[in-house]
Design a protein around this motif. Sequence first.
Motif, PDB file in Angstrom:
ATOM      1  N   VAL A   1       0.829  -1.212   0.000  1.00 17.98           N
ATOM      2  CA  VAL A   1       0.000   0.000   0.000  1.00 17.98           C
ATOM      3  C   VAL A   1       0.862   1.260   0.000  1.00 17.98           C
ATOM      4  O   VAL A   1       0.593   2.209  -0.732  1.00 17.98           O
ATOM      5  CB  VAL A   1      -0.964   0.002   1.204  1.00 17.98           C
ATOM      6  N   CYS A   2       1.908   1.274   0.818  1.00 21.14           N
ATOM      7  CA  CYS A   2       2.796   2.440   0.861  1.00 21.14           C
ATOM      8  C   CYS A   2       3.423   2.670  -0.509  1.00 21.14           C
ATOM      9  O   CYS A   2       3.454   3.806  -1.015  1.00 21.14           O
ATOM     10  CB  CYS A   2       3.875   2.233   1.919  1.00 21.14           C
ATOM     11  N   LEU A   3       3.917   1.601  -1.131  1.00 22.19           N
ATOM     12  CA  LEU A   3       4.533   1.737  -2.445  1.00 22.19           C
ATOM     13  C   LEU A   3       3.505   2.164  -3.489  1.00 22.19           C
ATOM     14  O   LEU A   3       3.796   2.983  -4.366  1.00 22.19           O
ATOM     15  CB  LEU A   3       5.179   0.411  -2.855  1.00 22.19           C
ATOM     16  N   GLY A   4       2.291   1.622  -3.378  1.00 22.93           N
ATOM     17  CA  GLY A   4       1.241   2.008  -4.312  1.00 22.93           C
ATOM     18  C   GLY A   4       0.880   3.481  -4.197  1.00 22.93           C
ATOM     19  O   GLY A   4       0.730   4.178  -5.210  1.00 22.93           O
ATOM     20  N   TYR A   5       0.750   3.961  -2.962  1.00 23.44           N
ATOM     21  CA  TYR A   5       0.371   5.354  -2.731  1.00 23.44           C
ATOM     22  C   TYR A   5       1.471   6.302  -3.206  1.00 23.44           C
ATOM     23  O   TYR A   5       1.218   7.241  -3.969  1.00 23.44           O
ATOM     24  CB  TYR A   5       0.080   5.557  -1.251  1.00 23.44           C
ATOM     25  N   THR A   6       2.702   6.067  -2.767  1.00 30.62           N
ATOM     26  CA  THR A   6       3.788   6.964  -3.173  1.00 30.62           C
ATOM     27  C   THR A   6       4.048   6.856  -4.664  1.00 30.62           C
ATOM     28  O   THR A   6       4.358   7.860  -5.324  1.00 30.62           O
ATOM     29  CB  THR A   6       5.077   6.669  -2.391  1.00 30.62           C
ATOM     30  N   GLY A   7       3.912   5.654  -5.215  1.00 28.79           N
ATOM     31  CA  GLY A   7       4.087   5.490  -6.653  1.00 28.79           C
ATOM     32  C   GLY A   7       3.022   6.237  -7.430  1.00 28.79           C
ATOM     33  O   GLY A   7       3.307   6.821  -8.494  1.00 28.79           O
ATOM     34  N   TYR A   8       1.788   6.237  -6.907  1.00 22.81           N
ATOM     35  CA  TYR A   8       0.718   6.974  -7.585  1.00 22.81           C
ATOM     36  C   TYR A   8       1.009   8.475  -7.583  1.00 22.81           C
ATOM     37  O   TYR A   8       0.886   9.141  -8.623  1.00 22.81           O
ATOM     38  CB  TYR A   8      -0.618   6.706  -6.891  1.00 22.81           C
TER      39      TYR A   8
END
Length: 220
Positions: free
Chosen positions: A108-115
């Motif tokens: 989730v952290c990677l998804g959010y920052t990646g977004y």
Amino acid sequence: MSFCDAVWEDVAPLRQSILAQPFLAELADGSLPPDSFRHYIVQDSLYLAEYARVLAIAAARAPSAAARLEFSDGAKVAVQVEEILHQTFFEHFDITPAMVAMSEPSPVCLGYTGYLASLAATRSYKELIAGILPCFSVYWEVGCAIKSIAGSPNPYEAWITTYADPGFGEATRRVSALVDHAASVSTPSVRAAMAKAFRTATRYEWMFWDSAYRQLDWPI
């Protein structure tokens, strides 16, 4: 109705789901398991490092001096908050710098920052700042809501105080004003893209707390 008021109303069901999160309810009464908070605070530290970079990009792309100053200051504050985490919560919850250095962003952290990074790299400045805003507005609403019901003493009092602080509320209002201005000089299609970025980032806010509560990591 301003753009920010309209999108805030649009995500009202999602905001209610956020406020009903077990993570936040238990944080408010002080019963949140330390392992859940430990997972959250390490991931939040990783998130803030990337969020500061995104804010710096927003500052570089901003069309006005006021916006450049606001997002530059926001990037600085994100770094300062990360440092405060190291000095307070990390010590209190037995988290060492080495443990953080070895930690990977959760899905989730990677998804959010990646977004957010994808907005910064491939979308308009206006969409970018609309995606940045929920980290301000959602945390301000959560901080104020929790402070009004928080038990005392509470091991998470410092966290609650940080996001219920009037200074954070003022920063939220300033960023909202920048987003409103950007929307006011945009076409309907751009405003729709801004609203989509705001909704998506707000969904990630819900997911971030849910992931921390369940201590989710990579399944394989």
